[in-house]
Design an enzyme around this catalytic site. Sequence first.
Site, PDB file in Angstrom:
ATOM      1  N   GLU A   1      -1.999   7.125   8.363  1.00  0.00           N
ATOM      2  CA  GLU A   1      -2.738   7.918   7.381  1.00  0.00           C
ATOM      3  C   GLU A   1      -3.817   8.704   8.101  1.00  0.00           C
ATOM      4  O   GLU A   1      -4.378   8.239   9.113  1.00  0.00           O
ATOM      5  CB  GLU A   1      -3.358   6.975   6.346  1.00  0.00           C
TER       6      GLU A   1
ATOM      7  N   LYS B   1       0.826  -1.203   0.000  1.00  0.00           N
ATOM      8  CA  LYS B   1       0.000   0.000   0.000  1.00  0.00           C
ATOM      9  C   LYS B   1       0.866   1.261   0.000  1.00  0.00           C
ATOM     10  O   LYS B   1       0.482   2.295  -0.552  1.00  0.00           O
ATOM     11  CB  LYS B   1      -0.922  -0.006   1.216  1.00  0.00           C
TER      12      LYS B   1
ATOM     13  N   ARG C   1      -6.524  -7.459  -9.528  1.00  0.00           N
ATOM     14  CA  ARG C   1      -7.141  -8.777  -9.740  1.00  0.00           C
ATOM     15  C   ARG C   1      -8.635  -8.603  -9.925  1.00  0.00           C
ATOM     16  O   ARG C   1      -9.170  -7.496  -9.857  1.00  0.00           O
ATOM     17  CB  ARG C   1      -6.889  -9.668  -8.520  1.00  0.00           C
TER      18      ARG C   1
END
Length: 472
Positions: free
Chosen positions: A199, A115, A291
């Site tokens: 974050e 990430k 995906r």
Amino acid sequence: MFKKVLIANRGEVATRIIRACKELGIKTVAIYSEADVNSLHVKKADEAFLIHGDPIKAYLNYYKIVDIAKRAGADAIHPGYGFLSERADFAEYARKHGIEFIGPSVEHLKIFGSKIESKRLMKELGVPVAEGSEEPIFDVEKAKEIAEKIGYPVMIKAAHGGGGRGLRVARNEKELISQFQIAVKEAEAAFGKGEVFIEKFIENPRHIEIQIVADKHGNVVHLGERDCSLQRRHQKVLEIAPSPVLTRRQREKLGKVCVEAAKKIGYYGVGTWEFLMDKYGNFYFMEVNPRLQVEHTITEEVTGIDIVQEQIRIAAGMGLSFSQRNVQIYGFAFQFRINAEDPKRDFVPVPGTITAYYSPGGIGVRIDGVVYKGYTIPPYYDSMVAKLIVWGRSWDETIRRSKRALGEFVIRGVPTTIPFFKKIINDPEFVKAQFDTSFIDRKIKEFTFIKETDPEVLALAISAAIAAHHGL
């Protein structure tokens, strides 16, 4: 086009891929563990190979899987989702042995496996991201320093994996200190890596994701968005396409941002760019899932495009079968994840034997499922047994049709989330599309209170009494 595809997965997604291959005239090869001998994907495939040993490791042993693919004469492998679907080493190993991996490049699998790396890349490409750390954090002192800089509340997030594991919220320094180690341990347990990052926490956002489809010739399109805000403990349970709150302008703007980002990095295959949207309509990038998504079904319903077939065509080197101007979004679609879980006992998974099964039908109703009467759900895997997908021409029609379909859906022998969804679909706030990621957790007690006179509960009680009488 490929002549034969091995599906390196099980259950519902394996069956979904088999259907796509049949329509493309491709032979299919299934793999299965000893626990999945009676699974539908084994019965539906043209060939099936047993992998002995641990029931989970059977689907993770890519050396064995590639060996089976070679022996079966398969020229491609579809990983589905979960298990090996995002493993760069698997894709690299398969391609090295002359078998195409149906997915993106190894480089992109590596980038989007982190990430932190993906966030850094998207920021460079002009995709909006939330404030936070751009390097892995290994100690709480560094975490405190970053949290003070960007301001509380903050999220502590696992750098690898997903599904809400290794994710914690801290609203002050005291909570940060206690939650930091918990997040690290969760990340280590779930993904084998304890790397986390900090974050800025977006209060009560919408979870919006854009579906991207890109071929190997530089053609990239988006298929609109999905609203995945209906979550329980950061786990998606009910997905919607398109979002009932996004304007056409927002959709086009966000879609264009994702398409341009995919073009700049030469991305190919299917992929999902995920964002949080705050109450002011600002978007913040979260991650890319390189995906097929569990919820791809609802995008298929509102666009009429078979995403799995397109994914296979792309891997075979073919160009997209449509352009952006051909993509039209019509109506709304809901996907309900029907899990073998007990909502009254904190959604504990309940494996067992299906004693009765009746699936709903009619216009606008689709079932992607894996169970049938007499099937025994093994205890080793995800608890999802079926996906109920409902489409309607309008928001109101989709809700009415969903009520009807959920009312028709019968699964006996194990508790399921069907009664839970009946509560949600009748909630006044949901009907008005007034929900965000906090919606279910905020109303969980209301949604999981099921009257003892409900048919599902009565049937389970009767089944349990009969089983006890017979000593089962």
